[in-house]
Design a protein around this motif. Structure first.
Motif, PDB file in Angstrom:
ATOM      1  N   ASP A 296      58.520  36.111  46.314  1.00 61.09           N
ATOM      2  CA  ASP A 296      57.994  34.759  46.473  1.00 61.09           C
ATOM      3  C   ASP A 296      56.541  34.744  46.002  1.00 61.09           C
ATOM      4  OD1 ASP A 296      56.352  35.780  48.505  1.00 61.09           O
ATOM      5  OD2 ASP A 296      57.615  35.009  50.123  1.00 61.09           O
ATOM      6  N   ASP A 297      55.858  33.642  46.198  1.00 60.53           N
ATOM      7  CA  ASP A 297      54.507  33.521  45.663  1.00 60.53           C
ATOM      8  C   ASP A 297      53.452  34.262  46.462  1.00 60.53           C
ATOM      9  OD1 ASP A 297      55.006  32.233  43.342  1.00 60.53           O
ATOM     10  OD2 ASP A 297      54.395  30.226  43.993  1.00 60.53           O
ATOM     11  N   SER A 298      53.858  35.003  47.496  1.00 63.62           N
ATOM     12  CA  SER A 298      52.923  35.921  48.151  1.00 63.62           C
ATOM     13  C   SER A 298      53.227  37.363  47.784  1.00 63.62           C
ATOM     14  CB  SER A 298      52.978  35.755  49.680  1.00 63.62           C
ATOM     15  OG  SER A 298      54.206  36.226  50.193  1.00 63.62           O
ATOM     16  N   HIS A 323      47.255  42.864  32.894  1.00 61.97           N
ATOM     17  CA  HIS A 323      46.256  42.036  33.568  1.00 61.97           C
ATOM     18  C   HIS A 323      46.882  41.131  34.613  1.00 61.97           C
ATOM     19  CE1 HIS A 323      47.397  40.181  29.677  1.00 61.97           C
ATOM     20  NE2 HIS A 323      47.468  39.064  30.372  1.00 61.97           N
ATOM     21  N   GLN A 324      48.096  40.646  34.333  1.00 68.05           N
ATOM     22  CA  GLN A 324      48.748  39.769  35.301  1.00 68.05           C
ATOM     23  C   GLN A 324      49.218  40.567  36.509  1.00 68.05           C
ATOM     24  OE1 GLN A 324      48.356  36.855  33.913  1.00 68.05           O
ATOM     25  NE2 GLN A 324      49.067  35.597  35.606  1.00 68.05           N
ATOM     26  N   GLY A 325      49.699  41.791  36.274  1.00 60.30           N
ATOM     27  CA  GLY A 325      50.090  42.641  37.383  1.00 60.30           C
ATOM     28  C   GLY A 325      48.918  43.004  38.280  1.00 60.30           C
ATOM     29  N   LYS A 326      47.773  43.250  37.679  1.00 60.63           N
ATOM     30  CA  LYS A 326      46.574  43.551  38.476  1.00 60.63           C
ATOM     31  C   LYS A 326      46.163  42.352  39.317  1.00 60.63           C
ATOM     32  CE  LYS A 326      43.339  45.776  36.128  1.00 60.63           C
ATOM     33  NZ  LYS A 326      42.495  46.154  34.962  1.00 60.63           N
ATOM     34  N   HIS A 327      46.304  41.147  38.743  1.00 60.82           N
ATOM     35  CA  HIS A 327      46.001  39.941  39.510  1.00 60.82           C
ATOM     36  C   HIS A 327      46.963  39.812  40.683  1.00 60.82           C
ATOM     37  CE1 HIS A 327      44.734  35.860  40.383  1.00 60.82           C
ATOM     38  NE2 HIS A 327      45.986  35.449  40.282  1.00 60.82           N
ATOM     39  N   GLN A 328      48.251  40.032  40.431  1.00 57.69           N
ATOM     40  CA  GLN A 328      49.227  40.018  41.519  1.00 57.69           C
ATOM     41  C   GLN A 328      48.841  41.022  42.605  1.00 57.69           C
ATOM     42  OE1 GLN A 328      53.055  40.900  39.870  1.00 57.69           O
ATOM     43  NE2 GLN A 328      53.113  39.092  38.553  1.00 57.69           N
ATOM     44  N   ALA A 329      48.420  42.200  42.177  1.00 57.75           N
ATOM     45  CA  ALA A 329      48.088  43.255  43.133  1.00 57.75           C
ATOM     46  C   ALA A 329      46.927  42.851  44.031  1.00 57.75           C
ATOM     47  CB  ALA A 329      47.758  44.546  42.388  1.00 57.75           C
ATOM     48  N   ARG A 330      45.927  42.204  43.458  1.00 59.42           N
ATOM     49  CA  ARG A 330      44.785  41.765  44.266  1.00 59.42           C
ATOM     50  C   ARG A 330      45.227  40.709  45.278  1.00 59.42           C
ATOM     51  NH1 ARG A 330      42.507  41.500  38.749  1.00 59.42           N
ATOM     52  NH2 ARG A 330      41.474  43.502  38.364  1.00 59.42           N
ATOM     53  N   ILE A 331      46.081  39.772  44.817  1.00 59.22           N
ATOM     54  CA  ILE A 331      46.578  38.750  45.731  1.00 59.22           C
ATOM     55  C   ILE A 331      47.398  39.381  46.853  1.00 59.22           C
ATOM     56  CG2 ILE A 331      48.112  36.765  45.936  1.00 59.22           C
ATOM     57  CD1 ILE A 331      45.537  36.053  44.550  1.00 59.22           C
ATOM     58  N   VAL A 332      48.330  40.256  46.491  1.00 54.40           N
ATOM     59  CA  VAL A 332      49.187  40.886  47.493  1.00 54.40           C
ATOM     60  C   VAL A 332      48.358  41.731  48.447  1.00 54.40           C
ATOM     61  CG1 VAL A 332      50.947  42.685  47.790  1.00 54.40           C
ATOM     62  CG2 VAL A 332      51.336  40.797  46.198  1.00 54.40           C
ATOM     63  N   GLY A 333      47.375  42.451  47.926  1.00 51.43           N
ATOM     64  CA  GLY A 333      46.507  43.216  48.809  1.00 51.43           C
ATOM     65  C   GLY A 333      45.829  42.336  49.840  1.00 51.43           C
ATOM     66  N   SER A 334      45.365  41.169  49.391  1.00 54.17           N
ATOM     67  CA  SER A 334      44.719  40.229  50.315  1.00 54.17           C
ATOM     68  C   SER A 334      45.710  39.690  51.338  1.00 54.17           C
ATOM     69  CB  SER A 334      44.098  39.075  49.525  1.00 54.17           C
ATOM     70  OG  SER A 334      43.059  39.536  48.691  1.00 54.17           O
ATOM     71  N   TRP A 351      49.001  28.545  51.293  1.00 48.45           N
ATOM     72  CA  TRP A 351      48.104  29.663  51.013  1.00 48.45           C
ATOM     73  C   TRP A 351      47.599  29.610  49.572  1.00 48.45           C
ATOM     74  CZ3 TRP A 351      51.039  34.617  52.941  1.00 48.45           C
ATOM     75  CH2 TRP A 351      51.319  34.487  54.318  1.00 48.45           C
ATOM     76  N   THR A 352      46.886  28.627  49.202  1.00 45.92           N
ATOM     77  CA  THR A 352      46.473  28.526  47.806  1.00 45.92           C
ATOM     78  C   THR A 352      45.623  29.708  47.371  1.00 45.92           C
ATOM     79  OG1 THR A 352      44.595  27.154  48.503  1.00 45.92           O
ATOM     80  CG2 THR A 352      46.606  26.018  47.794  1.00 45.92           C
ATOM     81  N   LEU A 356      50.602  33.573  43.977  1.00 43.25           N
ATOM     82  CA  LEU A 356      50.785  34.043  42.610  1.00 43.25           C
ATOM     83  C   LEU A 356      51.091  32.878  41.670  1.00 43.25           C
ATOM     84  CD1 LEU A 356      52.975  37.214  43.250  1.00 43.25           C
ATOM     85  CD2 LEU A 356      50.500  36.981  43.333  1.00 43.25           C
ATOM     86  N   ALA A 357      50.480  31.728  41.922  1.00 45.24           N
ATOM     87  CA  ALA A 357      50.777  30.524  41.146  1.00 45.24           C
ATOM     88  C   ALA A 357      50.470  30.694  39.671  1.00 45.24           C
ATOM     89  CB  ALA A 357      49.988  29.339  41.711  1.00 45.24           C
ATOM     90  N   ALA A 358      49.497  31.529  39.339  1.00 47.84           N
ATOM     91  CA  ALA A 358      49.139  31.711  37.927  1.00 47.84           C
ATOM     92  C   ALA A 358      50.316  32.225  37.107  1.00 47.84           C
ATOM     93  CB  ALA A 358      47.948  32.667  37.794  1.00 47.84           C
ATOM     94  N   ASP A 359      51.248  32.927  37.744  1.00 44.24           N
ATOM     95  CA  ASP A 359      52.417  33.429  37.020  1.00 44.24           C
ATOM     96  C   ASP A 359      53.270  32.297  36.462  1.00 44.24           C
ATOM     97  OD1 ASP A 359      51.680  35.983  37.704  1.00 44.24           O
ATOM     98  OD2 ASP A 359      53.067  36.142  39.377  1.00 44.24           O
ATOM     99  N   HIS A 360      53.189  31.139  37.074  1.00 46.34           N
ATOM    100  CA  HIS A 360      54.030  30.020  36.659  1.00 46.34           C
ATOM    101  C   HIS A 360      53.435  29.218  35.507  1.00 46.34           C
ATOM    102  CE1 HIS A 360      56.499  30.712  40.169  1.00 46.34           C
ATOM    103  NE2 HIS A 360      55.480  30.524  40.984  1.00 46.34           N
ATOM    104  N   VAL A 361      52.104  29.127  35.449  1.00 45.83           N
ATOM    105  CA  VAL A 361      51.504  28.119  34.560  1.00 45.83           C
ATOM    106  C   VAL A 361      50.476  28.645  33.579  1.00 45.83           C
ATOM    107  CG1 VAL A 361      51.888  26.264  36.222  1.00 45.83           C
ATOM    108  CG2 VAL A 361      49.746  27.544  36.302  1.00 45.83           C
ATOM    109  N   ALA A 362      49.905  29.797  33.806  1.00 45.88           N
ATOM    110  CA  ALA A 362      48.740  30.163  32.997  1.00 45.88           C
ATOM    111  C   ALA A 362      48.688  31.648  32.696  1.00 45.88           C
ATOM    112  CB  ALA A 362      47.448  29.726  33.697  1.00 45.88           C
ATOM    113  N   VAL A 363      49.762  32.197  32.133  1.00 42.41           N
ATOM    114  CA  VAL A 363      49.793  33.617  31.798  1.00 42.41           C
ATOM    115  C   VAL A 363      49.256  33.808  30.380  1.00 42.41           C
ATOM    116  CG1 VAL A 363      51.258  35.620  31.426  1.00 42.41           C
ATOM    117  CG2 VAL A 363      51.748  34.048  33.327  1.00 42.41           C
TER     118      VAL A 363
END
Length: 477
Positions: A296-298, A323-334, A351-352, A356-363
């Motif tokens: 899911d998006d978390s 780069h997108q995986g690293k962004h996911q990792a930072r979000i998931v870590g948080s 939880w804005t 992981l909303a960036a995966d949908h619209v801005a990769v």
């Protein structure tokens, strides 16, 4: 702690996979005070550091720089000699630290991550078993297990391929000799970049891509790249599918379904990747081995109770880019840290800051060929399929900054506008050095900047970024 066994098998967080994605997840949780162990079966730093992003760009950049020098006034004479290929390969070796991960280990320990070298597998809820050189260790996680095992090459069922020695992406990026001739099977990012790299290093390259180049990009991007590769001497086969392969004393031979055969000293198979989940122990928690871990998006893996299992990077199939995986990792870590502290509810609806909303619209993605292909968001076709009412603006990159940058500069740009919201939902640039234009496009797409506001982001003169002004003028502002 140092790279050694520890007596206490209980951790707050267990991260399986020590590539850049896993490293970022582990750093985020460890820096927040959660006891975190990072499990890695091969090299800390992973695919990107040793076999993908870094070595491939180290191979691509020197020929690109020489080509650029030859296309500015006075540069042709200065760059008239041959490329020093051994020096390029030595530089590539330095970028990979000669495939030694000691520096990555030192970094991890320095930021408070405990490391354990071995093959990690799930062994039930919040449980991980790690097979090391000394045996099997059983670990448990109080708060979360994060899977960051990445992906592995996916090879097609071509007759004879499994029994014929050939290259994958790892062999290509770590090669210590440039073959006189190379056959590349696959027209995606890896196939296109490696065809570019080995052509620049002096190999005679034949590229076989039955459906053309860069199939997920705007069609004009693949067409422009194909024209450029042909001009550089690459032989392209874009209408035939490989049906068989064999090797003899003369090299490797790829038979195509149009009856022709292409041959070379080496064959690189670059036909995509699949998630590395076949030997991850997914069956112990009721999931199917070998499949993508849908999240899911978390970043929580769907189909399990308790919000304890997360998946980041290629393994979740959302946006298979470092780069997108690293962004996911930072979000998931948080997310993991906030849950451990009791600061988040069990649902993620609002939880804005943890999405992981960036995966949908801005990769964003760059293909580092000549020309470069840089894109973010949806293609025109994807926007239409999503039901958006769009206007597409196509432009030549025809500005003063481009022609100062390179003689006879040739480039194109496409802007996809959501007409109902008057915001950009996709941008593609094709041309020399357009990679550095991409972040401005990413900000515009991710930030949903209204075009009327974007009009006041004035590009500097004379730069290639003036293409933004030309777009807005063409749009009617």
């Amino acid at each position: 702690m140092s790279e050694q066994d520890t007596p206490d098998p209980s951790y707050d967080v267990i991260v399986i996979g020590g590539g850049p994605v896993g490293e970022n997840a582990a750093e985020r949780t460890a820096s927040a005070g959660l006891r975190t162990v990072l499990v890695e079966a091969e090299r800390y730093g992973g695919e990107c550091s040793f076999w993908a992003c870094m070595p491939s760009k180290a191979l691509l950049r020197p020929p690109e720089a020489v080509d650029a020098a030859r296309h500015v006034p006075g540069g042709g004479t200065a760059a008239a000699g041959d490329l020093d290929v051994p020096a390029v390969l030595r530089s590539r070796d330095e970028f990979t630290a000669h495939w030694d991960d000691a520096g990555q280990v030192e970094w991890a320990v320095g930021v408070g991550i405990e490391i354990l070298r071995g093959h990690g597998r799930l062994a039930g809820e919040r449980a991980v078993e790690v097979t090391t050189g000394d045996g099997v260790r059983q670990l448990t996680a109080r708060h979360a297990v994060v899977v960051a095992t990445g992906s592995v090459p996916a090879e097609p069922p071509i007759e004879g391929l499994a029994d014929t020695k050939h290259w994958g992406s790892r062999e290509a990026t770590s090669a210590h000799e440039v073959p006189p001739s190379l056959v590349v099977l696959g027209g995606g990012v890896v196939g296109s970049e490696m065809a570019q790299a080995f052509t620049g290093l002096g190999s005679r390259v034949t590229l076989v891509a039955d459906s053309g180049l860069l199939g997920r990009a705007e069609p004009f991007a693949g067409e422009m790249l194909a024209d450029s590769l042909r001009a550089q001497g690459v032989t392209l086969h874009t209408g035939a599918r490989a049906r068989g392969v064999d090797r003899d004393d003369q090299g490797v031979h790829l038979q195509l379904d149009d009856g022709s055969t292409v041959s070379g000293d080496e064959l690189l198979v670059a036909t995509g990747r699949r998630p590395a989940t076949s030997d991850l122990g997914l069956e112990t928690v009721g999931l199917e081995p070998g499949q993508t871990l849908t999240v899911d998006d978390s970043g929580v893996v769907e189909g399990l109770d308790g919000n304890w299992l997360h998946a980041v990077g290629d393994v979740n199939g959302r946006a298979p880019l470092t780069h997108q995986g690293k962004h996911q990792a930072r979000i998931v870590g948080s997310v993991v840290v906030a849950r451990a502290r009791g600061e988040l509810p069990d649902t993620i609806a609002a939880w804005t800051a943890y999405s992981l909303a960036a995966d949908h619209v801005a990769v964003p993605q760059v293909v580092f060929t000549t020309p470069q292909v840089a894109s973010v968001g949806r293609t025109a076709a994807e926007a239409g399929e999503a039901g958006l009412r769009t206007r597409v603006v196509d432009l030549d990159i025809d500005v003063a900054g481009a022609y100062l940058h390179r003689e006879s500069y040739s480039g194109k740009a496409r802007f996809v506008v959501d007409e109902d919201r008057r915001v950009l939902v996709g941008v593609t640039f094709v041309g020399p050095d357009v990679a550095e234009l991409l972040h401005s496009a990413t900000v515009a797409v991710a930030g949903e900047v209204p075009l009327e506001r974007l009009w006041h982001a004035v590009p500097s003169y004379p730069t290639i970024s003036e293409v933004w002004l030309r777009f807005l003028e063409e749009y009617g502002l």
